[in-house]
Design an enzyme around this catalytic site. Structure first.
Site, PDB file in Angstrom:
ATOM      1  N   LYS A  51       0.849  -1.192   0.000  1.00  0.00           N
ATOM      2  CA  LYS A  51       0.000   0.000   0.000  1.00  0.00           C
ATOM      3  C   LYS A  51       0.885   1.243   0.000  1.00  0.00           C
ATOM      4  CE  LYS A  51      -3.963   1.803   2.652  1.00  0.00           C
ATOM      5  NZ  LYS A  51      -4.792   1.540   3.857  1.00  0.00           N
TER       6      LYS A  51
ATOM      7  N   SER B  40      -9.673  -1.014   7.041  1.00  0.00           N
ATOM      8  CA  SER B  40      -9.117  -0.852   5.697  1.00  0.00           C
ATOM      9  C   SER B  40      -8.381  -2.041   5.111  1.00  0.00           C
ATOM     10  CB  SER B  40      -8.193   0.358   5.655  1.00  0.00           C
ATOM     11  OG  SER B  40      -8.968   1.514   5.531  1.00  0.00           O
TER      12      SER B  40
END
Ligand code: GLN
EC number: 6.3.5.7
Length: 477
Positions: free
Chosen positions: A72, A171
């Protein structure tokens, strides 16, 4: 391919890290235009793959030998841009690797690229990225979830066998559910955050994503464990792979009744029933438990989250990092930089967070949120007195449509109703693929007591084995 298989074949000399990388790059080239899972590929990946070849030849034992990983874009990578999908950091190149990246490289993994996300990890759909949205590999009209939507989409479509995300309020787990992969968020402190850009520091954790529980364990073992450079790091050695195959008969799973009260779609309820039936067949006992303060979790979360964001994001002022839009003086430079640099959701959170911390409103908002957080923790402890693990949906629905919630911030926040409590209390949790509603994957969330993270892997693997892994299929084969 699976990470375990890749590492095995690379170690046996059947293939090489460069060959594996080439195969993945070809797949990325073919599918990335329709998914947009990455913000950027690593231009030095081939060089890194060759270096792993050298280390193998020298006899090093590498658990992730030649395994490409997707990271990420809020995880710092030395010499490779790390933008948090924000204009304010669009040109930021970190001078060092995050601890998790260092550990991946040490283990022989190859950084394939940086994945798309909601700006600074605020959102639930990956639509709040300054670089455009990612699409769900199961349906291009739908979101992959967020904020680690790029990582989840990449793993689901096998653009990478495994990926790292971060989880502040869901998330990792919610995109994992939307994309039909496993997503794990550890006990607060079990994975180092050194070199991970802060969103809300009392909630943030790095998490792992994979298509099998064994791959998830392999990856999690490599990245977790104590780190002297992170003061919140816990002294707990990782034992994830060891947890696989552990007997689950006799465990008690508590189904949280408040999470089932309303709003869950039929496919989600069906997945829950199936999970229960399958696991009862393996000797797991199910009980109903109550967590009364769960209904305050979302409100408390969005106060604590925005308060911490308003403080953490104060550093992006055009002085030290990234974007700088010069003005007449330093104050004007700051204002221009921040106005230009932040998207609408980041601004909304900074404003809300500044408000709830302001002298006149602190007690009414932030103070009360902290009290709700303490009550929630007590309620969770009480629930764990009755059950070894807790079970809820990961999200009330499967993936929603692109654009469906971007016009209504509150509707977007409500998508997190099942995941935020875990972060407020610092508990470990995993989303596991447990069904489909039409063509869309459905995930279930297992929650464990603090430091019992490994238990999640034992139970998830027992379910995976009992169902032949049929719910964690690869998208776009
Ligand atoms: N959707 C939640 C939020 O917007 C969680 C985000 C996250 O976990 N980073 O805050």
């Amino acid at each position: 391919m699976l990470a375990q298989e890749i590492a095995k074949r690379v170690r046996s000399g059947e293939t090489t890290p460069s060959e594996v990388l080439a195969a993945y790059l070809a797949r990325v080239e073919r599918l990335e235009p329709q998914l947009h899972a990455f913000i950027r590929l690593n231009p030095r990946a081939l060089e890194e793959a060759r270096r792993v070849e050298g280390r193998l030849a020298a006899g090093e034992a590498l658990p992730l030998a030649g395994v490409p990983v997707a990271l990420k874009d809020n995880i710092c990578t030395r010499g490779l841009e790390t933008t948090c999908a924000s204009r304010v950091l669009a040109s930021f190149v970190p001078p060092y690797d995050a601890t998790v990246v260092e550990r991946l490289r040490q283990a022989g993994a190859v950084v394939l690229g940086k994945t798309n996300m909601d700006e600074f990890a605020m959102g639930s759909s990956t639509e709040y990225s300054a670089f455009g949205p990612t699409r769900n590999p199961w349906d291009p009209e739908r979101v992959p979830g967020g904020t680690s939507g790029g990582s989840a989409a990449a793993v689901a479509a096998d653009l990478a066998p495994v990926a790292l995300g971060t989880d502040t309020g869901g998330s990792v787990r919610q995109p994992a559910a939307f994309c039909g992969v496993y997503g794990f968020k550890p006990t607060y402190g079990r994975i180092s955050r050194y070199g991970v850009v802060a969103t809300a520091s009392s909630l943030d954790q790095v998490g792992t994503l994979a298509r099998t529980v064994a791959d998830l364990a392999l990856l999690t073992d490599v990245v977790s464990g104590p780190d002297p450079r992170d003061s919140t790091s816990l002294e707990a050695e990782p034992r994830f792979a060891q947890a696989l195959g552990a007997p689950v008969g006799g465990l008690t799973v508590g189904v949280i009744k408040e999470a089932l009260a309303e709003g869950n779609s039929p496919g989600v309820l069906e997945a829950l029933e199936r999970f229960r039936a399958v696991m009862e067949g393996r000797g797991v006992r199910f009980v109903e438990v109550s967590v009364p303060t769960l209904r305050y979790a979302l409100a408390a979360y969005y106060i604590v989250n925005t308060a911490e964001i308003s403080s953490n994001l104060a550093r992006y002022d055009g002085t030290l990092y990234g974007l700088r839009v010069p003005g007449e003086d330093s104050v004007e430079t700051m204002m221009r930089t921040r106005e230009k640099g932040f998207g609408p959701e980041a601004r909304r959170r900074i404003l809300m967070g500044t408000f709830v911390l302001s002298a006149g409103y602190y007690a009414a908002y932030y103070g009360r949120a902290l009290r709700a957080r303490a009550r929630l923790k007590a309620d969770m402890e009480a629930a764990f007195a009755q059950a070894d693990l807790l079970l809820t949906p990961t999200s009330p629905t499967p993936a929603f449509r692109l654009g469906e919630k971007t016009g209504d911030p509150l509707a977007m926040y409500l998508a997190d109703v099942d995941t935020v409590a875990v972060n407020l209390v610092g508990l470990p949790a995993m989303s596991l693929p447990a069904g489909f509603e039409g063509a869309l994957p459905v995930g279930l969330q297992l929650v464990a007591p603090p430091l019992r993270d490994e238990l999640l892997f034992s139970l998830a693997q027992a379910f995976e084995e009992a169902t032949g892994g049929q719910f964690a299929r690869q998208a776009l084969p």
